[in-house]
Design an enzyme around this catalytic site. Structure first.
Site, PDB file in Angstrom:
ATOM      1  N   GLU A  33      -0.294 -10.168   6.284  1.00 14.30           N
ATOM      2  CA  GLU A  33      -1.488 -10.609   7.005  1.00 14.30           C
ATOM      3  C   GLU A  33      -2.622 -10.924   6.025  1.00 14.30           C
ATOM      4  O   GLU A  33      -2.994 -10.077   5.204  1.00 14.30           O
ATOM      5  CB  GLU A  33      -1.959  -9.517   7.977  1.00 14.30           C
ATOM      6  CG  GLU A  33      -0.969  -9.184   9.069  1.00 14.30           C
ATOM      7  CD  GLU A  33      -0.829 -10.309  10.069  1.00 14.30           C
ATOM      8  OE1 GLU A  33      -1.845 -10.933  10.431  1.00 14.30           O
ATOM      9  OE2 GLU A  33       0.312 -10.565  10.486  1.00 14.30           O
ATOM     10  N   GLU A  74      -6.677  -1.979  11.108  1.00 14.72           N
ATOM     11  CA  GLU A  74      -6.030  -3.289  10.947  1.00 14.72           C
ATOM     12  C   GLU A  74      -4.541  -3.193  11.270  1.00 14.72           C
ATOM     13  O   GLU A  74      -3.968  -4.109  11.879  1.00 14.72           O
ATOM     14  CB  GLU A  74      -6.238  -3.824   9.529  1.00 14.72           C
ATOM     15  CG  GLU A  74      -5.622  -5.187   9.295  1.00 14.72           C
ATOM     16  CD  GLU A  74      -6.182  -6.282  10.193  1.00 14.72           C
ATOM     17  OE1 GLU A  74      -5.383  -7.064  10.745  1.00 14.72           O
ATOM     18  OE2 GLU A  74      -7.410  -6.363  10.353  1.00 14.72           O
ATOM     19  N   GLU A  81      -1.147  -7.232  18.167  1.00  8.97           N
ATOM     20  CA  GLU A  81      -0.906  -8.671  18.178  1.00  8.97           C
ATOM     21  C   GLU A  81       0.586  -8.991  18.237  1.00  8.97           C
ATOM     22  O   GLU A  81       1.005  -9.902  18.963  1.00  8.97           O
ATOM     23  CB  GLU A  81      -1.544  -9.333  16.959  1.00  8.97           C
ATOM     24  CG  GLU A  81      -3.053  -9.363  17.019  1.00  8.97           C
ATOM     25  CD  GLU A  81      -3.681 -10.040  15.814  1.00  8.97           C
ATOM     26  OE1 GLU A  81      -2.952 -10.430  14.884  1.00  8.97           O
ATOM     27  OE2 GLU A  81      -4.917 -10.180  15.818  1.00  8.97           O
TER      28      GLU A  81
END
Length: 123
Positions: A33, A74, A81
């Site tokens: 990411e 995160e 997600e």
């Protein structure tokens, strides 16, 4: 599609090493990411700034603790997600709202990190 059987649960020291392996797998996934890489760069930059400007050891350790919190948030946001993308491959309002809330959690943690760093540098 065949249903996979759940592997047997590990116990004792084997559980500890298995959990460490799962955490490393999560870190490898998180490293994909760009947001994670940017957040690590932010933490490193703030760390260098605090050290250069003579922050105390507790202040630097506080920054590192908040940096770990940011990485954890995160990781949870990325997990959210991934799940949302699996459940709703197309656009949907619930998917947008879930992702927006995850993003807000990360933004709040970044804000906390920046406020802490500013106070440590000014105080």
């Amino acid at each position: 599609m065949a249903v996979q059987e759940k592997p047997p649960r590990k116990t004792g020291i084997a559980h500890f090493f298995a959990a460490a392996g799962y955490s490393m797998g999560g870190l490898k996934r998180l490293a994909q990411e760009s947001a994670f890489r940017q957040e690590v760069a932010l933490i490193a930059g703030l760390f260098v700034g605090l050290v250069i400007f003579g922050a105390s050891l507790p202040e630097v350790l506080g920054l590192l603790a908040l940096g770990l919190l940011l990485i954890a948030v995160e990781a949870l946001n990325t997990a959210l997600e991934v799940l949302v993308d699996h459940l709703s491959p197309g656009w949907s309002q619930f998917a947008k709202e879930a992702k927006d809330l995850g993003s807000l959690a990360v933004a709040c943690t970044i804000g906390l990190l920046l406020i802490y760093s500013a106070v440590a540098l000014i105080w």
